[in-house]
Design an enzyme around this catalytic site. Structure first.
Site, PDB file in Angstrom:
ATOM      1  CB  ALA A   1       6.636   3.109  12.441  1.00 43.70           C
TER       2      ALA A   1
ATOM      3  N   GLY B   1       0.864  -1.176   0.000  1.00 40.38           N
ATOM      4  CA  GLY B   1       0.000   0.000   0.000  1.00 40.38           C
ATOM      5  C   GLY B   1       0.899   1.224   0.000  1.00 40.38           C
ATOM      6  NE  ARG B   2      -2.260   5.279   2.510  1.00 38.06           N
ATOM      7  CZ  ARG B   2      -3.571   5.044   2.497  1.00 38.06           C
ATOM      8  NH1 ARG B   2      -4.319   5.584   1.585  1.00 38.06           N
ATOM      9  NH2 ARG B   2      -4.122   4.287   3.420  1.00 38.06           N
ATOM     10  CB  ILE B   3       3.658   2.257   4.685  1.00 37.98           C
ATOM     11  CG1 ILE B   3       2.856   3.378   5.365  1.00 37.98           C
ATOM     12  CG2 ILE B   3       4.997   2.058   5.410  1.00 37.98           C
ATOM     13  CD1 ILE B   3       2.378   3.072   6.777  1.00 37.98           C
TER      14      ILE B   3
ATOM     15  NE  ARG C   1      -2.318  -1.409  14.392  1.00 35.18           N
ATOM     16  CZ  ARG C   1      -1.733  -0.260  14.071  1.00 35.18           C
ATOM     17  NH1 ARG C   1      -0.420  -0.209  13.848  1.00 35.18           N
ATOM     18  NH2 ARG C   1      -2.439   0.844  13.975  1.00 35.18           N
TER      19      ARG C   1
ATOM     20  CB  THR D   1       6.782  -1.136  10.595  1.00 36.53           C
ATOM     21  OG1 THR D   1       6.526  -1.422   9.214  1.00 36.53           O
ATOM     22  CG2 THR D   1       8.265  -1.031  10.833  1.00 36.53           C
TER      23      THR D   1
ATOM     24  CG  HIS E   1       3.533   0.961  17.920  1.00 39.68           C
ATOM     25  ND1 HIS E   1       2.380   0.229  18.033  1.00 39.68           N
ATOM     26  CD2 HIS E   1       3.452   1.583  16.719  1.00 39.68           C
ATOM     27  CE1 HIS E   1       1.624   0.397  16.956  1.00 39.68           C
ATOM     28  NE2 HIS E   1       2.264   1.218  16.141  1.00 39.68           N
TER      29      HIS E   1
ATOM     30  CD  GLU F   1       2.072  -2.444  20.089  1.00 40.00           C
ATOM     31  OE1 GLU F   1       1.682  -1.283  20.315  1.00 40.00           O
ATOM     32  OE2 GLU F   1       2.388  -2.850  18.971  1.00 40.00           O
TER      33      GLU F   1
HETATM   34  C1  GLV Z   1       0.466   3.355  13.859  1.00 41.17           C
HETATM   35  O1  GLV Z   1       0.751   2.238  14.169  1.00 41.17           O
HETATM   36  C2  GLV Z   1      -0.552   3.699  12.925  1.00 41.17           C
HETATM   37  O2  GLV Z   1      -1.325   2.825  12.492  1.00 41.17           O
HETATM   38  O3  GLV Z   1      -0.671   4.885  12.576  1.00 41.17           O
END
Ligand code: GLV
Length: 300
Positions: A268, A141-143, A219, A217, A266, A248
């Site tokens: 990122a 996707g975007r990331i 879930r 990064t 967590h 978490e």
């Molecule tokens: C962080 O984990 C997000 O989903 O923005």
């Protein structure tokens, strides 16, 4: 806060940790909008506790598995997330994890701080070079796409597993099994859904190369943490870098004692610029809906 306060009354929770379930259920009563974090489960009980006037749940995160979207839709409540504004921070960070785990920076720092560094040696703490290796992206996707875009800078080829064809030059689409078996770095960029829960389980981990690294990064529950700890201990893979965990802030205790795993809390999207933009976007979504306008970034 200034924008929100200009638009409505605001009940702000301030605490050093996430709001407790009891307090959340109590304080949502009668609100028209909820601006929440990924640490809050916004489920039917919360929606019921809020009441029928609730119009929007604005999540300050791109992932929205903490929100029961179906329950919101059934009640006519809009759900929004914060896409795009965090893409760059998360992509940079993913490369940070890749470099840190392959070059053993966490391990090296632990040695130095423990006063155990004996000095430079030709074969000391050798890592893996990225040039010429394959980066396997699970989800583009975007990331994932932004991570892929930086791969040429490190001389890596890109493979990806996704249902759709991605618009990334020189990237090879392949089934997940092949990606796991051929990649030197496997980086996860899928949303958390019932289909992706434990996508990386014992079976998936055994398909990876013994020299490969896993980066998460996305879930926590996308990876079976117990299976990962086992694979790392047995050296079935070379290492892993994790930013997210199944429960978490708890982390599987077997991971805590392993040297070949990088454990990050967590972070990122955690730059001042990005977290500000995320909060601003969530606020814009809430205000739009309170004003009777469509939300800016509704979840798909
Ligand atoms: C962080 O984990 C997000 O989903 O923005």
């Amino acid at each position: 806060m200034a924008k929100l306060e200009a638009a409505s009354d605001v009940d702000l929770y301030v605490g050093s940790s996430a709001i407790s379930r009891e307090e959340l259920l109590r304080r949502v009563k009668g609100v028209d909008a909820i601006v929440c974090l990924l640490t809050e489960a916004i489920d039917a009980a919360v929606l019921d506790a809020a009441g029928p006037q609730l119009r929007i749940v604005a999540n300050v995160a791109v992932g929205y598995n903490n929100v029961d979207v179906a329950a919101c839709r059934a009640r006519g409540i809009a759900v929004t997330n914060t896409p795009d504004v965090l893409t760059n921070a998360c992509a940079d960070f993913t490369w940070g994890l890749i470099l840190t785990i392959t070059r053993r920076l966490g391990e090296g720092e632990r040695v130095v701080r423990a006063g155990k560094w004996g000095g430079w040696a030709l074969d000391y703490m050798l890592g893996m070079e990225l040039r010429g290796k394959q980066l396997g992206l699970v989800g583009v996707g975007r990331i994932g796409g932004a991570v892929a875009a930086k791969a040429p800078a490190f001389g890596m080829t890109v493979a990806y597993a996704d249902q759709k064809v991605a618009d990334i030059s020189d990237a090879t689409q392949m089934p997940l099994d092949r990606l796991l078996a051929t990649s030197d770095i496997v980086s996860l960029h899928v949303p958390m859904t019932p289909e992706t829960k434990h996508l990386i389980d014992q079976k998936a981990l055994t398909k990876m190369k013994r020299t490969a690294y896993l980066i998460n990064t996305s879930r926590g529950p996308v990876v079976d943490e117990a299976a990962l700890a086992w694979a790392l201990k047995e050296r079935l893979i070379a290492g892993a870098a994790l930013d997210v965990y199944e429960k978490e802030p708890e982390i599987h205790r077997d991971l805590m004692s392993l040297e070949n795993v990088l454990l990050i809390p967590h972070l990122a999207s955690a730059t001042t610029e990005t977290r500000t933009a995320m909060a601003d976007l969530a606020v814009s979504n809430a205000i739009a809906v309170l004003d009777g306008r469509p939300p800016v970034t509704p979840v798909p």
